[in-house]
Design an enzyme around this catalytic site. Sequence first.
Site, mmCIF file in Angstrom:
data_model
loop_
_atom_site.group_PDB
_atom_site.id
_atom_site.type_symbol
_atom_site.label_atom_id
_atom_site.label_comp_id
_atom_site.label_asym_id
_atom_site.label_seq_id
_atom_site.Cartn_x
_atom_site.Cartn_y
_atom_site.Cartn_z
ATOM 1 C CE LYS A 14 -2.188 -1.118 3.832
ATOM 2 N NZ LYS A 14 -1.646 -2.421 4.257
ATOM 3 N NE ARG A 89 -4.371 -1.630 9.292
ATOM 4 C CZ ARG A 89 -3.361 -1.027 8.662
ATOM 5 N NH1 ARG A 89 -3.462 0.221 8.303
ATOM 6 N NH2 ARG A 89 -2.265 -1.697 8.397
ATOM 7 N NE ARG A 128 7.836 -2.026 6.269
ATOM 8 C CZ ARG A 128 6.528 -1.757 6.155
ATOM 9 N NH1 ARG A 128 6.097 -1.040 5.133
ATOM 10 N NH2 ARG A 128 5.673 -2.219 7.039
ATOM 11 N NE ARG A 134 6.448 0.250 10.220
ATOM 12 C CZ ARG A 134 5.402 0.132 9.413
ATOM 13 N NH1 ARG A 134 5.429 0.735 8.236
ATOM 14 N NH2 ARG A 134 4.352 -0.578 9.773
ATOM 15 N NE ARG A 146 2.217 -4.950 11.176
ATOM 16 C CZ ARG A 146 3.304 -4.606 10.488
ATOM 17 N NH1 ARG A 146 4.503 -5.008 10.864
ATOM 18 N NH2 ARG A 146 3.175 -3.850 9.413
HETATM 19 P P1 B4P Z 1 4.154 -1.841 2.052
HETATM 20 O O1 B4P Z 1 3.388 -3.055 1.648
HETATM 21 O O2 B4P Z 1 4.170 -0.711 1.116
HETATM 22 O O3 B4P Z 1 3.627 -1.546 3.452
HETATM 23 P P2 B4P Z 1 2.126 -1.260 3.915
HETATM 24 O O4 B4P Z 1 1.141 -2.231 3.319
HETATM 25 O O5 B4P Z 1 1.877 0.191 3.646
HETATM 26 O O6 B4P Z 1 2.338 -1.496 5.422
HETATM 27 P P3 B4P Z 1 1.620 -1.679 6.800
HETATM 28 O O7 B4P Z 1 0.240 -2.240 6.654
HETATM 29 O O8 B4P Z 1 2.606 -2.431 7.590
HETATM 30 O O9 B4P Z 1 1.591 -0.285 7.466
HETATM 31 P P4 B4P Z 1 0.641 0.769 8.125
HETATM 32 O O10 B4P Z 1 1.571 1.882 8.246
HETATM 33 O O11 B4P Z 1 -0.626 0.976 7.378
HETATM 34 O O12 B4P Z 1 5.622 -2.317 2.215
HETATM 35 C C1 B4P Z 1 6.021 -3.520 2.796
HETATM 36 C C2 B4P Z 1 7.347 -3.975 2.244
HETATM 37 O O13 B4P Z 1 7.112 -4.682 1.032
HETATM 38 C C3 B4P Z 1 8.314 -2.848 1.893
HETATM 39 O O14 B4P Z 1 9.602 -3.199 2.332
HETATM 40 C C4 B4P Z 1 8.269 -2.772 0.372
HETATM 41 O O15 B4P Z 1 9.491 -2.356 -0.191
HETATM 42 C C5 B4P Z 1 7.977 -4.211 0.007
HETATM 43 N N1 B4P Z 1 7.250 -4.327 -1.256
HETATM 44 C C6 B4P Z 1 6.215 -3.554 -1.673
HETATM 45 N N2 B4P Z 1 5.788 -3.955 -2.891
HETATM 46 C C7 B4P Z 1 6.584 -5.026 -3.245
HETATM 47 C C8 B4P Z 1 6.635 -5.907 -4.386
HETATM 48 N N3 B4P Z 1 5.812 -5.755 -5.428
HETATM 49 N N4 B4P Z 1 7.546 -6.899 -4.379
HETATM 50 C C9 B4P Z 1 8.398 -7.057 -3.340
HETATM 51 N N5 B4P Z 1 8.399 -6.260 -2.237
HETATM 52 C C10 B4P Z 1 7.501 -5.265 -2.187
HETATM 53 O O16 B4P Z 1 0.205 0.185 9.566
HETATM 54 C C11 B4P Z 1 1.078 -0.010 10.652
HETATM 55 C C12 B4P Z 1 0.294 -0.198 11.961
HETATM 56 O O17 B4P Z 1 -0.407 1.025 12.322
HETATM 57 C C13 B4P Z 1 -0.820 -1.262 11.987
HETATM 58 O O18 B4P Z 1 -0.340 -2.565 12.266
HETATM 59 C C14 B4P Z 1 -1.766 -0.720 13.118
HETATM 60 O O19 B4P Z 1 -1.301 -1.062 14.393
HETATM 61 C C15 B4P Z 1 -1.671 0.787 12.960
HETATM 62 N N6 B4P Z 1 -2.756 1.353 12.131
HETATM 63 C C16 B4P Z 1 -2.585 1.971 10.924
HETATM 64 N N7 B4P Z 1 -3.776 2.356 10.423
HETATM 65 C C17 B4P Z 1 -4.725 1.952 11.306
HETATM 66 C C18 B4P Z 1 -6.150 2.024 11.318
HETATM 67 N N8 B4P Z 1 -6.844 2.592 10.312
HETATM 68 N N9 B4P Z 1 -6.831 1.499 12.384
HETATM 69 C C19 B4P Z 1 -6.167 0.940 13.390
HETATM 70 N N10 B4P Z 1 -4.812 0.828 13.441
HETATM 71 C C20 B4P Z 1 -4.086 1.322 12.409
#
Ligand code: B4P
Length: 194
Positions: A14, A89, A128, A134, A146
């Site tokens: 994302k 979420r 990551r 993190r 998670r």
């Molecule tokens: P991304 O995949 O980009 O990470 P994300 O989905 O945005 O992350 P996440 O869900 O952890 O984070 P959030 O901040 O929302 O990247 C992951 C890795 O994959 C990276 O290293 C990237 O380089 C790699 N990658 C990406 N695409 C790739 C591909 N095609 N091939 C190979 N590698 C690839 O949430 C963090 C925390 O915040 C949650 O656990 C929760 O506690 C809290 N939170 C956030 N929003 C909330 C909400 N609305 N309600 C309640 N809690 C919330």
Amino acid sequence: MFNVILFGPPGSGKGTQSERLLAKYGLKHLSTGDLLRSEIAAQTPLGIEAKNFMDKGQLVPDEVVIGMISSALDNNPSAKGFLFDGFPRTEAQAEALDKLLKLKNTEINVVLALQVSEEELVKRLLNRGKTSGRSDDTNENVIRARIQEYQNKTSVVADYYSRFGKVKNVQGEGSVEEIFIALSAEINALQVTA
Ligand code: B4P
């Protein structure tokens, strides 16, 4: 306005895809993960409370994130559209978002749902964790918690929007560029017919 939700489990891409979509479509980025991490970095009371949940792999309470999104919407009155990343979420967050957007005479146009297997998610997040600093990315048990939270509380958000025919599933495994092309194709198809 054109409003997009980028949806998927933790590590599905994302954050990675948001950066590219924002540059292409000129939308305003609203990432609850980023907003929470700024609160943690500033050591605000909200950030200190949120960190307790995030370090265990749990979702932060609905009222906290809904309040953050409500303020962010109010603070961006001239946005031509929003890209919601990591929000909603839970079903309660989805219902709250619909109400907030209705007050602004707008709505969600599409939910782009990235499909990625659990083993690939764990691999990406541990990878990551080696460089991100993190705390929720370094421990495999927290990463699996998670993913469990996603299955228990977040996957229903796709069902919620499916009722309105707004969900487009997109393959989230492959190169970043291939996935970006697939996401853009979904948005372009809607903008042509809008
Ligand atoms: P991304 O995949 O980009 O990470 P994300 O989905 O945005 O992350 P996440 O869900 O952890 O984070 P959030 O901040 O929302 O990247 C992951 C890795 O994959 C990276 O290293 C990237 O380089 C790699 N990658 C990406 N695409 C790739 C591909 N095609 N091939 C190979 N590698 C690839 O949430 C963090 C925390 O915040 C949650 O656990 C929760 O506690 C809290 N939170 C956030 N929003 C909330 C909400 N609305 N309600 C309640 N809690 C919330």
